[in-house]
Design an enzyme around this catalytic site. Sequence first.
Site: not given
Ligand SMILES: [Zn+2]
Length: 429
Positions: A158, A211, A368, A394
């Site tokens: 992120s 973020t 993201d 991710h």
């Molecule tokens: Zn994450």
Amino acid sequence: MGSQKYTPILVIVLALGLLGSIYLYADAKAELAANMIETHRLQTDFSQLSSNYDQLSAQIETLRDSNTELEARIAELESTPGEPTPPPVVVVERNEVTLNISGSGTIRNVIFLIGDGMGVGQLSAAEYENGQESLSISSMPYKALVTTYSENSFVTDSAASGTALATGYKTNNGRISLSASGEILTTVVEVAEDYGAATGIVSNTRVTHATPACFMAHVSSRGMESAIASQVLESGVDVILGGGSYYFEALDPIAAGYAVVTSTDELLDYDSGKVLGLFAPSYMSYDDYRDPEVEPSVAEMTSKSIELLSDDPEGFFLMVEGGRIDHASHDNNFDVTMREMFAFDEAVMVTLEYASTRNDTLVLVTADHETGGLMIVGGYDSTGISYKWISDDHTGSMVPVYAYGPRAEEVMAFTDNTDIGEFLVGLFS
Ligand SMILES: [Zn+2]
């Protein structure tokens, strides 16, 4: 007489005895004196040591207390609020928003919403789970898919993707609006401030988390949250709402010009000026587990931010993160992921309601990165569909970007997440 003959000897013996006794007496006295001095010295040492011991014991007690507090603090920060069995997914009622697709007009306000970890799988599943009603996000007329890879990995974190979205530049995973070689990358918040626009940052994670940090700070590692907190207070951002009060405990937000609010009521009553809203020590709770009187929803934070920022004649830039879609997806917790999706979509709805009444507000929604590799499978036979996670981390999948408002059609040319950041920075340059 015979005894008289011995008298002198007797006298000498007695005298010697007396001398000897005097000598022994003096010797004993000296030794006694020495012993007394030694005893006194030992008593002094003993009382010194006792007092040292007492002091050290007190210090140990204080340290133990503080260890207990720190351990509790760490446990609190490490715990994910509300893990018990989630309630069943509930279909969310939505207001119909009529969007003016032509989106003419000049941009005055930009509202940028980021669903952390929100891939096509999360969006598709949320549509299905919402009674196959379209999400507000899906009603946005212009869309594209963008790649999310970072400078040093095809799978981004992120921090690197937040940097791309906030500045338009790739960087290595972990870095916060700093290039891989350490240059400071100008953020959309900084250009918006220079332009004279009001600015706001909302997140239901910590406001120091990767973020939001990418929009308010420049540091070499996302873990440096104390340094990020200091930079957040110097960022000049007008409205900052989210979790993470822990990192502000040693700081003075009031001296930095912020009013501080810590509950939903305090936030909703607040009506003008720079504000720092911190509603949880670490992350804010998942939407289903939050106490609505203490922790506002993402939608409530969004709508209050719009209200506070919209007074500025130069317009405003607002970033809103639905940050816990990612956490629930890391946990492969489908029901919580869906509730976080709905909570985020409600914030998008609030934004579209505002934007649809005017022709000067651009709304962008993206993610993201995707988290969990969520897949919808089955459905060809009577067993119906099911959901599968293929990862607890991710993934490198592309993510969608949606747009509504003036210049919204430009997103259709976007192919990479840096296109979004570059576009946003360009709007205020
Ligand atoms: Zn994450």
